[in-house]
Design a protein around this motif. Structure first.
Motif, PDB file in Angstrom:
ATOM      1  N   VAL A 292       0.865  -1.175   0.000  1.00 43.55           N
ATOM      2  CA  VAL A 292       0.000   0.000   0.000  1.00 43.55           C
ATOM      3  C   VAL A 292       0.902   1.225   0.000  1.00 43.55           C
ATOM      4  CG1 VAL A 292      -1.780   1.296   1.216  1.00 43.55           C
ATOM      5  CG2 VAL A 292      -1.839  -1.204   1.243  1.00 43.55           C
ATOM      6  N   GLY A 293       0.540   2.234  -0.810  1.00 37.66           N
ATOM      7  CA  GLY A 293       1.381   3.419  -0.878  1.00 37.66           C
ATOM      8  C   GLY A 293       0.621   4.703  -1.125  1.00 37.66           C
ATOM      9  N   VAL A 294       1.320   5.819  -0.919  1.00 38.80           N
ATOM     10  CA  VAL A 294       0.803   7.165  -1.188  1.00 38.80           C
ATOM     11  C   VAL A 294       1.762   7.824  -2.161  1.00 38.80           C
ATOM     12  CG1 VAL A 294       0.144   9.387  -0.208  1.00 38.80           C
ATOM     13  CG2 VAL A 294      -0.194   7.289   1.128  1.00 38.80           C
ATOM     14  N   VAL A 295       1.233   8.356  -3.277  1.00 39.68           N
ATOM     15  CA  VAL A 295       2.097   8.876  -4.341  1.00 39.68           C
ATOM     16  C   VAL A 295       1.566  10.201  -4.884  1.00 39.68           C
ATOM     17  CG1 VAL A 295       2.886   6.590  -5.043  1.00 39.68           C
ATOM     18  CG2 VAL A 295       0.823   7.553  -6.098  1.00 39.68           C
ATOM     19  N   ASN A 296       2.448  10.892  -5.624  1.00 44.57           N
ATOM     20  CA  ASN A 296       2.052  12.097  -6.350  1.00 44.57           C
ATOM     21  C   ASN A 296       1.231  11.714  -7.579  1.00 44.57           C
ATOM     22  OD1 ASN A 296       3.483  13.656  -4.518  1.00 44.57           O
ATOM     23  ND2 ASN A 296       5.300  13.804  -5.824  1.00 44.57           N
ATOM     24  N   ASN A 297       0.970  12.710  -8.428  1.00 45.82           N
ATOM     25  CA  ASN A 297       0.227  12.426  -9.648  1.00 45.82           C
ATOM     26  C   ASN A 297       0.992  11.444 -10.530  1.00 45.82           C
ATOM     27  OD1 ASN A 297       2.111  14.653 -10.148  1.00 45.82           O
ATOM     28  ND2 ASN A 297       1.246  14.676 -12.192  1.00 45.82           N
ATOM     29  N   VAL A 298       0.290  10.787 -11.429  1.00 49.20           N
ATOM     30  CA  VAL A 298       0.847   9.727 -12.259  1.00 49.20           C
ATOM     31  C   VAL A 298       1.950  10.260 -13.177  1.00 49.20           C
ATOM     32  CG1 VAL A 298       0.309   8.105 -14.119  1.00 49.20           C
ATOM     33  CG2 VAL A 298      -1.263   8.382 -12.198  1.00 49.20           C
ATOM     34  N   ASP A 299       3.067   9.512 -13.267  1.00 50.68           N
ATOM     35  CA  ASP A 299       4.158   9.814 -14.198  1.00 50.68           C
ATOM     36  C   ASP A 299       4.699  11.231 -14.029  1.00 50.68           C
ATOM     37  OD1 ASP A 299       3.939   7.286 -15.259  1.00 50.68           O
ATOM     38  OD2 ASP A 299       2.630   7.888 -16.889  1.00 50.68           O
ATOM     39  N   GLY A 300       4.957  11.617 -12.807  1.00 49.12           N
ATOM     40  CA  GLY A 300       5.528  12.939 -12.572  1.00 49.12           C
ATOM     41  C   GLY A 300       6.402  12.933 -11.339  1.00 49.12           C
ATOM     42  N   ILE A 301       7.549  13.593 -11.409  1.00 48.50           N
ATOM     43  CA  ILE A 301       8.430  13.666 -10.250  1.00 48.50           C
ATOM     44  C   ILE A 301       7.899  14.664  -9.233  1.00 48.50           C
ATOM     45  CG2 ILE A 301       9.968  15.485 -11.123  1.00 48.50           C
ATOM     46  CD1 ILE A 301      12.304  13.808  -9.998  1.00 48.50           C
ATOM     47  N   GLU A 302       7.076  15.622  -9.693  1.00 42.46           N
ATOM     48  CA  GLU A 302       6.424  16.571  -8.800  1.00 42.46           C
ATOM     49  C   GLU A 302       4.919  16.482  -8.986  1.00 42.46           C
ATOM     50  OE1 GLU A 302       7.862  20.549  -9.161  1.00 42.46           O
ATOM     51  OE2 GLU A 302       9.626  20.143  -7.923  1.00 42.46           O
ATOM     52  N   ASP A 303       4.175  16.867  -7.950  1.00 40.47           N
ATOM     53  CA  ASP A 303       2.721  16.820  -8.002  1.00 40.47           C
ATOM     54  C   ASP A 303       2.177  18.114  -8.583  1.00 40.47           C
ATOM     55  OD1 ASP A 303       0.259  15.711  -7.685  1.00 40.47           O
ATOM     56  OD2 ASP A 303       0.540  15.209  -5.569  1.00 40.47           O
ATOM     57  N   ASN A 304       1.030  18.016  -9.272  1.00 34.56           N
ATOM     58  CA  ASN A 304       0.407  19.202  -9.846  1.00 34.56           C
ATOM     59  C   ASN A 304      -0.693  19.752  -8.953  1.00 34.56           C
ATOM     60  OD1 ASN A 304      -1.223  16.905 -10.429  1.00 34.56           O
ATOM     61  ND2 ASN A 304      -2.360  18.100 -11.922  1.00 34.56           N
ATOM     62  N   ASN A 305      -0.982  19.082  -7.830  1.00 36.36           N
ATOM     63  CA  ASN A 305      -1.962  19.586  -6.864  1.00 36.36           C
ATOM     64  C   ASN A 305      -1.621  19.042  -5.484  1.00 36.36           C
ATOM     65  OD1 ASN A 305      -3.029  16.929  -6.627  1.00 36.36           O
ATOM     66  ND2 ASN A 305      -4.419  17.300  -8.351  1.00 36.36           N
ATOM     67  N   ARG A 306      -2.439  19.373  -4.488  1.00 29.32           N
ATOM     68  CA  ARG A 306      -2.170  18.913  -3.125  1.00 29.32           C
ATOM     69  C   ARG A 306      -2.795  17.552  -2.826  1.00 29.32           C
ATOM     70  NH1 ARG A 306       0.062  22.957  -0.074  1.00 29.32           N
ATOM     71  NH2 ARG A 306      -0.094  25.063  -0.936  1.00 29.32           N
ATOM     72  N   LYS A 307      -3.530  17.016  -3.777  1.00 27.75           N
ATOM     73  CA  LYS A 307      -4.137  15.707  -3.593  1.00 27.75           C
ATOM     74  C   LYS A 307      -3.072  14.621  -3.766  1.00 27.75           C
ATOM     75  CE  LYS A 307      -8.213  17.686  -3.435  1.00 27.75           C
ATOM     76  NZ  LYS A 307      -9.021  17.733  -2.205  1.00 27.75           N
ATOM     77  N   LYS A 308      -3.292  13.480  -3.149  1.00 27.16           N
ATOM     78  CA  LYS A 308      -2.356  12.368  -3.268  1.00 27.16           C
ATOM     79  C   LYS A 308      -3.089  11.117  -3.737  1.00 27.16           C
ATOM     80  CE  LYS A 308       1.261  14.579  -2.110  1.00 27.16           C
ATOM     81  NZ  LYS A 308       0.642  15.826  -2.599  1.00 27.16           N
ATOM     82  N   GLY A 309      -2.362  10.302  -4.498  1.00 25.95           N
ATOM     83  CA  GLY A 309      -2.933   9.065  -4.994  1.00 25.95           C
ATOM     84  C   GLY A 309      -2.660   7.903  -4.050  1.00 25.95           C
ATOM     85  N   ILE A 310      -3.534   6.907  -4.103  1.00 29.40           N
ATOM     86  CA  ILE A 310      -3.381   5.696  -3.315  1.00 29.40           C
ATOM     87  C   ILE A 310      -3.104   4.533  -4.263  1.00 29.40           C
ATOM     88  CG2 ILE A 310      -4.461   4.105  -1.682  1.00 29.40           C
ATOM     89  CD1 ILE A 310      -3.890   6.852  -0.535  1.00 29.40           C
ATOM     90  N   ILE A 311      -2.059   3.764  -3.979  1.00 33.22           N
ATOM     91  CA  ILE A 311      -1.738   2.591  -4.787  1.00 33.22           C
ATOM     92  C   ILE A 311      -1.725   1.359  -3.892  1.00 33.22           C
ATOM     93  CG2 ILE A 311      -0.387   3.917  -6.459  1.00 33.22           C
ATOM     94  CD1 ILE A 311       2.157   2.818  -5.128  1.00 33.22           C
ATOM     95  N   SER A 312      -1.983   0.203  -4.488  1.00 35.07           N
ATOM     96  CA  SER A 312      -1.904  -1.032  -3.722  1.00 35.07           C
ATOM     97  C   SER A 312      -1.676  -2.207  -4.658  1.00 35.07           C
ATOM     98  CB  SER A 312      -3.178  -1.267  -2.893  1.00 35.07           C
ATOM     99  OG  SER A 312      -4.284  -1.521  -3.734  1.00 35.07           O
ATOM    100  N   GLN A 313      -1.112  -3.265  -4.102  1.00 39.12           N
ATOM    101  CA  GLN A 313      -0.896  -4.504  -4.838  1.00 39.12           C
ATOM    102  C   GLN A 313      -0.999  -5.688  -3.878  1.00 39.12           C
ATOM    103  OE1 GLN A 313       3.147  -6.044  -6.193  1.00 39.12           O
ATOM    104  NE2 GLN A 313       2.238  -5.578  -8.196  1.00 39.12           N
ATOM    105  N   LEU A 314      -1.851  -6.642  -4.238  1.00 39.70           N
ATOM    106  CA  LEU A 314      -1.965  -7.882  -3.493  1.00 39.70           C
ATOM    107  C   LEU A 314      -1.319  -8.990  -4.307  1.00 39.70           C
ATOM    108  CD1 LEU A 314      -3.098  -9.614  -1.151  1.00 39.70           C
ATOM    109  CD2 LEU A 314      -5.193  -9.879  -2.519  1.00 39.70           C
ATOM    110  N   TYR A 315      -0.312  -9.637  -3.735  1.00 36.44           N
ATOM    111  CA  TYR A 315       0.371 -10.744  -4.406  1.00 36.44           C
ATOM    112  C   TYR A 315      -0.045 -12.061  -3.776  1.00 36.44           C
ATOM    113  CZ  TYR A 315       3.966 -14.236  -5.263  1.00 36.44           C
ATOM    114  OH  TYR A 315       4.623 -15.405  -5.576  1.00 36.44           O
ATOM    115  N   LEU A 316      -0.404 -13.024  -4.632  1.00 35.11           N
ATOM    116  CA  LEU A 316      -0.765 -14.355  -4.179  1.00 35.11           C
ATOM    117  C   LEU A 316      -0.097 -15.394  -5.067  1.00 35.11           C
ATOM    118  CD1 LEU A 316      -4.615 -13.825  -3.719  1.00 35.11           C
ATOM    119  CD2 LEU A 316      -2.911 -13.915  -1.874  1.00 35.11           C
ATOM    120  N   SER A 317       0.273 -16.514  -4.476  1.00 36.64           N
ATOM    121  CA  SER A 317       0.775 -17.659  -5.232  1.00 36.64           C
ATOM    122  C   SER A 317      -0.016 -18.880  -4.766  1.00 36.64           C
ATOM    123  CB  SER A 317       2.268 -17.854  -5.002  1.00 36.64           C
ATOM    124  OG  SER A 317       2.742 -18.977  -5.724  1.00 36.64           O
ATOM    125  N   PRO A 318      -1.187 -19.114  -5.365  1.00 37.25           N
ATOM    126  CA  PRO A 318      -2.071 -20.188  -4.891  1.00 37.25           C
ATOM    127  C   PRO A 318      -1.410 -21.556  -4.895  1.00 37.25           C
ATOM    128  CG  PRO A 318      -3.220 -18.754  -6.430  1.00 37.25           C
ATOM    129  CD  PRO A 318      -1.772 -18.383  -6.494  1.00 37.25           C
TER     130      PRO A 318
END
Length: 408
Positions: free
Chosen positions: A198-224
């Motif tokens: 789970v993470g908190v990131v700036n806007n997509v594909d940018g080293i700096e953010d274009n606003n004060r909002k932040k994005g939420i990312i997540s990844q669930l890995y499973l190996s059944p």
């Protein structure tokens, strides 16, 4: 990376010449403590690793476009292997990593035409354009770690690095998804077969953010089961620019759900799947985004097989739909009378790639055939691709080429 630790015997050799009185006072606990201290010292010092690759390619387009471009009318039909009828440099990568028992730091630099296209969000910062990844990770425990910096996206089946993909040309889902993020993410491993990021990131594909909002990312890995890997990926972000009148960031959303999975059926045969669904509302990095929520998505199937130790062949079929024109893959009519300069489209793509390993795997030769078919535009509208006269008469293109990669 291998670390060499001294054994108890090797540690005791220097003391063999000491007097008996000294040895009488040296207990077993002292010896074990010395070994532990040396081992801890070796681990804390860590180790450096240097790697990288360079790639070039030649692509022949059967349409023989006058512009010698595979990009189509909108320039977005291909992301990296855009040039046709000429030898082209792709990307040069240098990666330095420092690792010890509790941390890792990675500086991943890229140069060349593909670096400019992959790191376009950093273009205004001159030297930052070369940064593909720059991050460090701290391991709080064997199961929990945190990473900060700029890192490649978790979304998708394919990556920017040409040696890591079986196919050389990249899928439309890769082309139209995020490339990288800047922020902070945490990963917890429940076991060897399950983890959550789970993470908190700036806007997509940018080293700096274009606003004060932040994005939420997540990844669930499973190996059944053994040899089956499943990644369930997510991102949600407000990409809108603040209003010039009051500075308020309008309500907007960029959301993606992505599934990437592979199963090693046998030692020589692998199956893969990538399915994605995205929805977008409002302004997107300065572009006039849709007022209502509009969606896009795609699915790709992969099958790779090893014919011998040094040769393999693989196929990819993909369908990608962007008929609402909210992502980059669009049809852009060029002829007179076109009412909309950029309209949505969809595409069916088939790619067949060979993999030849030379020089103990350091040299990769990838001959590749690819065909992309778009819906034919009606009326007096120009089509997606041009012919040898420079007229936009083709709704499909077929390319054949070869990629030459050296990795170290």
């Amino acid at each position: 990376m291998k670390k060499v630790y001294c054994t108890v015997l090797s540690l005791m050799i220097p003391f063999l010449g000491f007097t008996k009185s000294f040895e009488d006072h040296k207990t077993k606990a002292d010896t074990l403590t010395t070994v532990a201290e040396v081992k801890e010292d070796e681990e804390s010092k860590g180790a450096f690793a240097f790697s990288g690759y360079l790639d070039s390619y030649y692509s022949a387009n059967f349409n023989k476009p006058l512009s010698r471009s595979n990009g189509g009318a909108a320039g977005t039909a291909r992301v990296f292997d855009t040039r046709s009828g000429q030898f082209s440099l792709g990307l040069v990568q240098t990666r330095v990593a420092y690792t010890n028992s509790k941390s890792e730091a990675v500086v991943d630099l890229t140069f060349g035409p593909n670096a400019n296209m992959g790191n376009y969000g950093n273009a205004v910062f001159s030297t930052a354009l070369a940064i593909k990844q720059a991050y460090f990770t701290y391991k709080f425990t064997d199961k929990f770690s945190m990473t900060a910096g700029q890192f490649g996206t978790h979304i998708g089946y394919e990556v920017i690095d040409a040696p890591a993909n079986f196919n050389y040309s990249l899928s439309n889902q890769f082309n139209n998804g995020p490339f990288y993020h800047t922020g902070l993410k945490a990963t917890y491993a429940f076991s060897d077969r399950a983890s959550l990021m789970v993470g908190v990131v700036n806007n997509v594909d940018g080293i700096e953010d274009n606003n004060r909002k932040k994005g939420i990312i997540s990844q669930l890995y499973l190996s059944p089961v053994e040899n089956w890997n499943v990644y369930v990926n997510f991102i949600n972000s407000n990409e809108a620019n603040p209003s010039e009148e009051n500075g308020i960031t309008p309500s907007a959303s960029y959301t993606m759900f992505d599934l990437a999975t592979s199963y090693q059926v046998t030692e020589k045969f692998l199956l893969g799947l990538n399915a994605s669904y995205g929805a977008q509302k409002g302004d997107f990095q300065g572009g006039g985004g849709p007022i209502d929520t509009e969606a896009w998505g795609g699915v790709a199937l992969y099958a790779n097989t090893a014919i011998s130790d040094n040769f393999g062949i693989g196929a990819r079929y993909e369908y990608f739909n962007n008929d609402k024109a909210v992502r980059g893959l669009v049809a852009k009519p060029q002829g007179p009378g076109a009412e909309n300069p950029s309209i949505g489209t969809s595409v069916n793509s088939v790619t067949i790639t060979g993999n030849i390993n030379l020089a103990d795997g350091h040299i990769l030769v990838k001959p590749e055939f690819r065909m992309d078919v778009y819906p034919k535009l009606g009326g007096n509208q120009s089509q997606q691709f041009e012919d040898s006269k420079g007229d936009w008469t083709k709704n499909s293109q077929t390319t054949f080429g070869v990629a030459l990669i050296y990795k170290f």
